[in-house]
Design a protein around this motif. Structure first.
Motif, short mmCIF file in Angstrom:
data_model
loop_
_atom_site.label_atom_id
_atom_site.label_comp_id
_atom_site.label_asym_id
_atom_site.label_seq_id
_atom_site.Cartn_x
_atom_site.Cartn_y
_atom_site.Cartn_z
N GLY A 182 12.23 31.24 55.48
CA GLY A 182 12.88 32.43 54.94
C GLY A 182 14.03 32.89 55.84
N SER A 183 13.79 32.81 57.14
CA SER A 183 14.80 33.22 58.10
C SER A 183 16.04 32.32 57.99
CB SER A 183 14.21 33.15 59.51
OG SER A 183 15.19 33.40 60.46
N ILE A 184 15.78 31.01 57.91
CA ILE A 184 16.90 30.06 57.80
C ILE A 184 17.66 30.28 56.50
CG2 ILE A 184 17.49 27.61 57.59
CD1 ILE A 184 15.05 27.07 59.45
N ILE A 185 16.92 30.53 55.42
CA ILE A 185 17.58 30.76 54.14
C ILE A 185 18.40 32.05 54.18
CG2 ILE A 185 17.15 31.34 51.71
CD1 ILE A 185 14.83 29.34 51.81
N ILE A 231 14.90 39.83 58.55
CA ILE A 231 14.26 40.21 57.28
C ILE A 231 13.81 38.96 56.53
CG2 ILE A 231 14.59 41.37 55.06
CD1 ILE A 231 16.52 43.29 56.56
N GLY A 232 14.63 37.91 56.57
CA GLY A 232 14.21 36.63 55.98
C GLY A 232 12.92 36.13 56.61
N TYR A 233 12.81 36.30 57.91
CA TYR A 233 11.62 35.85 58.63
C TYR A 233 10.39 36.66 58.22
CZ TYR A 233 8.38 35.11 62.50
OH TYR A 233 7.27 34.84 63.25
N MET A 246 10.45 33.96 42.82
CA MET A 246 10.16 33.19 44.02
C MET A 246 10.86 33.79 45.24
SD MET A 246 10.70 29.16 44.62
CE MET A 246 11.00 28.53 46.24
N ILE A 247 10.12 33.92 46.31
CA ILE A 247 10.60 34.72 47.44
C ILE A 247 11.84 34.11 48.10
CG2 ILE A 247 9.01 33.65 49.12
CD1 ILE A 247 10.06 37.34 49.09
N TYR A 248 11.87 32.78 48.21
CA TYR A 248 13.02 32.16 48.89
C TYR A 248 14.31 32.39 48.12
CZ TYR A 248 9.49 29.90 51.74
OH TYR A 248 8.45 29.68 52.59
N TRP A 249 14.18 32.31 46.81
CA TRP A 249 15.33 32.54 45.95
C TRP A 249 15.80 33.99 46.06
CZ3 TRP A 249 19.41 30.75 43.98
CH2 TRP A 249 20.01 31.30 42.86
N GLU A 250 14.83 34.91 46.12
CA GLU A 250 15.18 36.32 46.27
C GLU A 250 15.86 36.59 47.61
OE1 GLU A 250 11.75 38.35 43.42
OE2 GLU A 250 11.64 38.62 45.58
N ILE A 251 15.32 35.96 48.65
CA ILE A 251 15.95 36.11 49.98
C ILE A 251 17.39 35.61 49.93
CG2 ILE A 251 15.94 35.32 52.39
CD1 ILE A 251 12.89 35.22 52.22
N PHE A 252 17.55 34.44 49.31
CA PHE A 252 18.90 33.89 49.21
C PHE A 252 19.82 34.86 48.48
CE2 PHE A 252 22.26 31.66 47.04
CZ PHE A 252 22.82 30.93 48.08
N LEU A 253 19.37 35.32 47.31
CA LEU A 253 20.20 36.22 46.50
C LEU A 253 20.55 37.50 47.24
CD1 LEU A 253 19.04 36.30 42.78
CD2 LEU A 253 21.18 35.47 43.77
N PRO A 281 20.40 32.98 68.99
CA PRO A 281 19.77 33.68 70.12
C PRO A 281 19.42 35.14 69.81
CG PRO A 281 21.67 32.43 70.86
CD PRO A 281 21.68 32.36 69.38
N THR A 282 20.33 35.86 69.14
CA THR A 282 20.04 37.27 68.90
C THR A 282 19.01 37.47 67.80
OG1 THR A 282 22.02 37.38 67.52
CG2 THR A 282 22.22 38.14 69.77
N VAL A 283 18.94 36.53 66.84
CA VAL A 283 17.89 36.65 65.82
C VAL A 283 16.52 36.48 66.47
CG1 VAL A 283 16.87 35.57 63.78
CG2 VAL A 283 19.32 35.92 63.88
N LEU A 284 16.42 35.55 67.41
CA LEU A 284 15.15 35.35 68.11
C LEU A 284 14.77 36.61 68.90
CD1 LEU A 284 15.49 31.67 69.34
CD2 LEU A 284 14.17 32.54 67.42
N LEU A 285 15.76 37.23 69.53
CA LEU A 285 15.50 38.48 70.25
C LEU A 285 14.96 39.57 69.32
CD1 LEU A 285 18.43 39.01 72.77
CD2 LEU A 285 16.00 38.93 73.29
N MET A 286 15.58 39.65 68.12
CA MET A 286 15.12 40.61 67.11
C MET A 286 13.64 40.41 66.81
SD MET A 286 17.23 42.69 65.45
CE MET A 286 16.81 42.90 63.72
N MET A 287 13.28 39.15 66.54
CA MET A 287 11.90 38.84 66.16
C MET A 287 10.95 39.26 67.28
SD MET A 287 12.33 35.12 64.46
CE MET A 287 13.31 34.86 62.99
N LEU A 288 11.35 38.95 68.49
CA LEU A 288 10.51 39.26 69.65
C LEU A 288 10.28 40.78 69.77
CD1 LEU A 288 9.30 37.63 72.08
CD2 LEU A 288 11.21 38.54 73.40
#
Lengths: 179, 190
Positions: free
Chosen positions: A75-78, A66-68, A1-8, B90-97
């Motif tokens: 994914g980004s938040i995780i 990379i999470g995003y 599962m991708i979220y778990w992989e991102i976390f790990l 803020p900087t993560v958002l900049l990265m994405m952009l």
């Protein structure tokens, strides 16, 4: 599962990386490129370049972005959580105890003993990017850009964001003319 | 209402640190000090120094360890989350952009050439970083021992092929094993 992989991926690189964010870069690459194959070395290099050109902590820029890419906003938040929370909780929990032992040799040795390993890991990455660059641009351009970049960064102390900006402009112009 | 004022101070302090610090977390430490010690007086200089020293003995990104810990001291759990979000988002958002734009035009050859040309620059930055870590290793262990450790690491990582995570974990555990009497020679550095 991708979220778990991102976390790990970001948990492991965060909890084992010493020397702050920059020391974590090779561990992130190990997970993202070698283990999970989310990116090629070149793609990772691009992400790293932009991350270096922007302000702010480097580890979280990598984790958040990379999470995003792999898992959207969640994914980004995780990725961010995995990069930040474990070491922070460790710090909050151990601060009181460590304050007492801050002069003990063992505590001081932890970060020392890991430095040579990080040196080797980043060194290996350097070589990888060198060969990557030769493949993409050829020997002559690689040496040329590296030489100029080195002078700008280390001798003339030009801001990394400016140097990366110039490299982008150079690539755009030469690419446009030669094509 | 005092709480709200403090929350926004905390946010602004770490927002500035995040958005003005180039070169990753370690190079933003002086900025943190400026906000936390000089400007808002949340910590004494000595306190701050101790915090840095201990944060360095623990793994993980330094910028968020500092933001989280200082945020927690100033405003509890909410302060902790507040400071982390301010320094990171803020900087993560900049990265994405930025990367989003670059990705979108990736198929145009000269755009592709733009991202190719950045690879050698990253290579130089990594080479400099490698040198910094080599210097730090030889500073704390001395040249002979430092280089020996580096050579052993090369053998283990690149020749034997041990996963870096395992090697680092073993080293950290080894630090706490009390058997090595010879280890006393190590502190000859200072």
């Amino acid at each position: 599962m991708i979220y778990w992989e991102i976390f790990l991926a970001f948990f492991i690189s965060g909890i084992l990386g010493y020397g702050g964010g920059p020391g974590i870069i090779p561990l992130v690459q190990e997970e993202v490129v070698e283990r999970y194959g989310w990116m090629t070395t070149q793609e990772f290099g691009e992400v790293l370049a932009i991350a270096n050109a922007l302000p702010g902590p480097i580890a979280t820029k990598l984790a958040g972005y990379i999470g995003y890419v792999e898992g959207g906003v969640l994914g980004s938040i995780i990725g961010l959580f995995a990069a930040v929370a474990p070491s922070l909780l460790l710090m909050l929990a151990l601060m009181a105890i460590l304050m007492k032992y801050k002069d003990s040799k063992q505590v001081k040795n932890i970060s020392k003993v890991v430095k040579p390993v990080i040196a080797v890991l980043i060194g290996a990455m350097t070589l990888q990017f060198f060969f990557e660059s030769r493949g993409l641009l050829g020997d002559l351009q690689t040496i040329f850009i590296m030489g100029i970049a080195f002078l700008m960064l280390e001798k003339w102390k030009i801001h990394p964001a400016v140097v990366i900006g110039l490299a982008l402009v150079y690539g755009g112009i030469t690419g446009y003319i030669l094509k | 209402m005092e709480n709200r004022a403090k929350s926004s101070q905390l946010f602004m302090a770490f927002f500035r640190v995040g958005i003005l610090g180039f070169g990753g977390g370690p190079s933003s430490i002086p900025l943190v000090q400026k906000e936390v010690v000089d400007k808002f007086g949340w910590m004494t200089l000595e306190d701050f120094g101790d915090t840095i020293a201990l944060a360095n003995t623990m793994p993980g990104p330094i910028a968020t360890k500092l933001a989280g810990y200082i945020g927690y001291r100033v405003g509890g759990i909410r302060g902790c989350i507040n400071a982390i979000i301010a320094s990171v988002v803020p900087t993560v958002l900049l990265m994405m952009l930025l990367l989003g734009v670059l990705q979108a035009y990736k198929d145009i050859p000269w755009v592709q050439n733009m991202s190719n040309s950045v690879v050698p620059v990253v290579c130089v930055m990594l080479a400099v970083l490698t040198w910094n870590f080599i210097k730090q290793s030889t500073d704390s262990f001395g040249w002979v021992k430092g280089l020996l450790l580096i050579v052993v690491s090369i053998l283990l990582l690149e020749v034997v092929g041990i996963h870096p995570a395992i090697l680092i974990a073993v080293l950290i555990v080894a630090v706490f094993i009390p058997f090595k009497k010879k280890g006393d020679g190590e502190k000859g550095s200072e």
